[in-house]
Scaffold this motif. Structure first.
Motif, PDB file in Angstrom:
ATOM      1  N   ILE A 187      59.578  45.686  41.114  1.00 48.11           N
ATOM      2  CA  ILE A 187      60.459  45.617  42.289  1.00 48.11           C
ATOM      3  C   ILE A 187      60.048  44.466  43.204  1.00 48.11           C
ATOM      4  O   ILE A 187      60.900  43.769  43.770  1.00 48.11           O
ATOM      5  N   LEU A 188      58.749  44.249  43.317  1.00 51.80           N
ATOM      6  CA  LEU A 188      58.263  43.119  44.114  1.00 51.80           C
ATOM      7  C   LEU A 188      58.806  41.798  43.557  1.00 51.80           C
ATOM      8  O   LEU A 188      59.217  40.915  44.317  1.00 51.80           O
ATOM      9  N   GLY A 189      58.827  41.686  42.237  1.00 52.57           N
ATOM     10  CA  GLY A 189      59.372  40.476  41.597  1.00 52.57           C
ATOM     11  C   GLY A 189      60.832  40.262  41.956  1.00 52.57           C
ATOM     12  O   GLY A 189      61.262  39.136  42.268  1.00 52.57           O
ATOM     13  N   VAL A 190      61.615  41.342  41.934  1.00 53.20           N
ATOM     14  CA  VAL A 190      63.035  41.260  42.297  1.00 53.20           C
ATOM     15  C   VAL A 190      63.185  40.857  43.765  1.00 53.20           C
ATOM     16  O   VAL A 190      64.006  40.006  44.113  1.00 53.20           O
ATOM     17  N   CYS A 191      62.375  41.460  44.619  1.00 54.57           N
ATOM     18  CA  CYS A 191      62.458  41.185  46.057  1.00 54.57           C
ATOM     19  C   CYS A 191      62.088  39.743  46.382  1.00 54.57           C
ATOM     20  O   CYS A 191      62.713  39.105  47.236  1.00 54.57           O
ATOM     21  N   LYS A 215      49.621  42.284  50.109  1.00 54.61           N
ATOM     22  CA  LYS A 215      50.049  41.273  51.090  1.00 54.61           C
ATOM     23  C   LYS A 215      51.403  40.686  50.715  1.00 54.61           C
ATOM     24  O   LYS A 215      52.203  40.320  51.577  1.00 54.61           O
ATOM     25  N   ASP A 216      51.666  40.596  49.403  1.00 54.17           N
ATOM     26  CA  ASP A 216      52.941  40.038  48.947  1.00 54.17           C
ATOM     27  C   ASP A 216      54.109  40.948  49.321  1.00 54.17           C
ATOM     28  O   ASP A 216      55.221  40.483  49.563  1.00 54.17           O
ATOM     29  N   PRO A 226      57.456  45.678  58.340  1.00 56.27           N
ATOM     30  CA  PRO A 226      57.365  46.309  57.017  1.00 56.27           C
ATOM     31  C   PRO A 226      57.427  47.831  57.101  1.00 56.27           C
ATOM     32  O   PRO A 226      57.049  48.425  58.120  1.00 56.27           O
ATOM     33  N   LYS A 227      57.891  48.436  56.024  1.00 59.15           N
ATOM     34  CA  LYS A 227      58.026  49.890  55.965  1.00 59.15           C
ATOM     35  C   LYS A 227      57.536  50.374  54.612  1.00 59.15           C
ATOM     36  O   LYS A 227      57.762  49.732  53.588  1.00 59.15           O
ATOM     37  N   LYS A 248      43.819  62.251  51.918  1.00 62.34           N
ATOM     38  CA  LYS A 248      43.328  61.241  50.950  1.00 62.34           C
ATOM     39  C   LYS A 248      44.439  60.252  50.575  1.00 62.34           C
ATOM     40  O   LYS A 248      44.179  59.084  50.288  1.00 62.34           O
ATOM     41  N   ASP A 249      45.699  60.722  50.567  1.00 61.44           N
ATOM     42  CA  ASP A 249      46.815  59.835  50.222  1.00 61.44           C
ATOM     43  C   ASP A 249      47.063  58.819  51.332  1.00 61.44           C
ATOM     44  O   ASP A 249      47.385  57.660  51.068  1.00 61.44           O
ATOM     45  N   PHE A 250      46.902  59.255  52.573  1.00 65.53           N
ATOM     46  CA  PHE A 250      47.008  58.304  53.675  1.00 65.53           C
ATOM     47  C   PHE A 250      45.885  57.272  53.597  1.00 65.53           C
ATOM     48  O   PHE A 250      46.125  56.069  53.763  1.00 65.53           O
ATOM     49  N   PHE A 251      44.660  57.742  53.347  1.00 66.06           N
ATOM     50  CA  PHE A 251      43.522  56.811  53.298  1.00 66.06           C
ATOM     51  C   PHE A 251      43.646  55.817  52.136  1.00 66.06           C
ATOM     52  O   PHE A 251      43.189  54.684  52.235  1.00 66.06           O
ATOM     53  N   GLU A 252      44.297  56.252  51.070  1.00 65.14           N
ATOM     54  CA  GLU A 252      44.560  55.355  49.942  1.00 65.14           C
ATOM     55  C   GLU A 252      45.521  54.240  50.385  1.00 65.14           C
ATOM     56  O   GLU A 252      45.339  53.070  50.044  1.00 65.14           O
ATOM     57  N   LEU A 253      46.528  54.625  51.156  1.00 62.53           N
ATOM     58  CA  LEU A 253      47.480  53.644  51.680  1.00 62.53           C
ATOM     59  C   LEU A 253      46.770  52.666  52.617  1.00 62.53           C
ATOM     60  O   LEU A 253      46.965  51.445  52.538  1.00 62.53           O
ATOM     61  N   GLU A 254      45.912  53.206  53.473  1.00 60.20           N
ATOM     62  CA  GLU A 254      45.179  52.371  54.426  1.00 60.20           C
ATOM     63  C   GLU A 254      44.231  51.412  53.706  1.00 60.20           C
ATOM     64  O   GLU A 254      44.049  50.265  54.120  1.00 60.20           O
ATOM     65  N   LYS A 255      43.662  51.893  52.614  1.00 61.06           N
ATOM     66  CA  LYS A 255      42.754  51.039  51.828  1.00 61.06           C
ATOM     67  C   LYS A 255      43.509  49.841  51.242  1.00 61.06           C
ATOM     68  O   LYS A 255      42.980  48.730  51.164  1.00 61.06           O
ATOM     69  N   MET A 256      44.765  50.076  50.858  1.00 60.69           N
ATOM     70  CA  MET A 256      45.576  48.991  50.283  1.00 60.69           C
ATOM     71  C   MET A 256      45.973  47.961  51.331  1.00 60.69           C
ATOM     72  O   MET A 256      45.899  46.762  51.099  1.00 60.69           O
TER      73      MET A 256
END
Length: 286
Positions: A187-191, A215-216, A226-227, A248-256
């Motif tokens: 999807i990133l490629g399409v965007c 970051k991309d 961004p959303k 843990k799912d939030f912290f995974e998002l924050e780590k990214m």
């Protein structure tokens, strides 16, 4: 403070922007009644969101029931003008981003032309509605990539081709990775190719892994905020959302997304909606 929001209604459905009717009962009187109700409850939901400092909200797809259906009389929209005018005026009281997420049948890469035509019609009407309500360009209309239809590469090319051909889509369209077909990388490629923003869904990503630079994803948003989507694994069938969010799912998002996380709008896709945000806030502070 992290920027969280929830979708469509309160968890107990006491307030909703998604009041609708059976298609058999589609007439102006019923549409007017539902739009009045949805508009009033939208303002109540935004008042609640403001009081809790939730700066994003997703509007229900049935805010104007069956707005893109062939049986919907477009002349009704003129008759609904007073409701739209009043809602537009009230929305100015809130610094809350409003978005919408059409359902699974809105796809832009189907091999069937009529499916694409119906999908474009749906998107066109949601774009119109957001313009009519004075919602700014951060009010994105989000869809998934669509199906693979036995040939994923061709289907992706068809998606890109449709978006490029219908250049008006760039005004509000955003694309999201899903749990079965299109990965975040795809999807990133399409965007990137079509220059439209990408909404990253971390739960879908966990079920349909790929490699990419977070970051991309942020760069696809240009000057818009961004959303992303945040949810946790629920019971039952593959891809079900849980009632609440596991920390843990939030912290995974924050780590990214690291330091950028506080500048991203995080749509919480949990069945308990506003209660899930409250619990998550408590969990990540302690």
């Amino acid at each position: 403070m992290y920027r969280f929001g929830f979708f469509c209604s309160m968890s107990d459905n006491s307030l909703s922007t998604n009041r609708t009717m059976n298609l058999n009962n589609l007439n102006y009187e019923n549409v007017e009644k539902k739009v009045k109700q949805n508009s009033k409850e939208l303002i109540d939901l935004l008042e609640y969101s403001k009081s809790k400092n939730y700066p994003i909200f997703r509007l229900g797809n049935s805010f104007v029931p069956f707005i893109s259906h062939k049986l919907f009389d477009m002349a009704w929209l003129d008759k609904l003008a007073p409701i739209f005018d009043e809602t537009k005026e009230r929305l100015k009281d809130f610094d809350i981003r409003i978005t919408i997420h059409p359902g699974q049948y809105t796809v832009l890469n189907s091999p069937k032309e009529n499916v694409i035509e119906n999908s474009l019609r749906e998107l066109e009407m949601f774009f119109w509605l957001f313009d009519r309500l004075g919602i700014d360009e951060n009010g994105t209309v989000l869809i998934h990539g669509g199906g693979a239809y036995g040939d994923k590469e061709t289907a992706l090319e068809r998606l890109i081709e449709t978006i490029k051909k219908e250049s008006w889509l760039k005004q509000r369209l955003a694309l999201e990775n899903d749990e079965r077909v299109y990965t975040a990388e795809e999807i990133l490629g399409v965007c990137k190719t079509t220059e439209i923003p990408m909404v990253f869904d971390i739960y879908h990503h966990s079920l349909n892994l790929s490699e990419f630079n977070p970051k991309d994803i942020l760069k696809t948003w240009g000057n818009r905020r961004p959303k992303v989507h945040l949810s946790s694994k629920g019971d039952g069938k593959f891809g079900n959302h849980a009632d609440y969010i596991e920390a843990k799912d939030f912290f995974e998002l924050e780590k990214m997304f690291q330091n950028d996380t506080k500048n991203i709008d995080i749509m919480v896709e949990a069945k308990k909606k506003e209660l899930a945000i409250q619990r998550l806030r408590d969990d990540i502070v302690h």
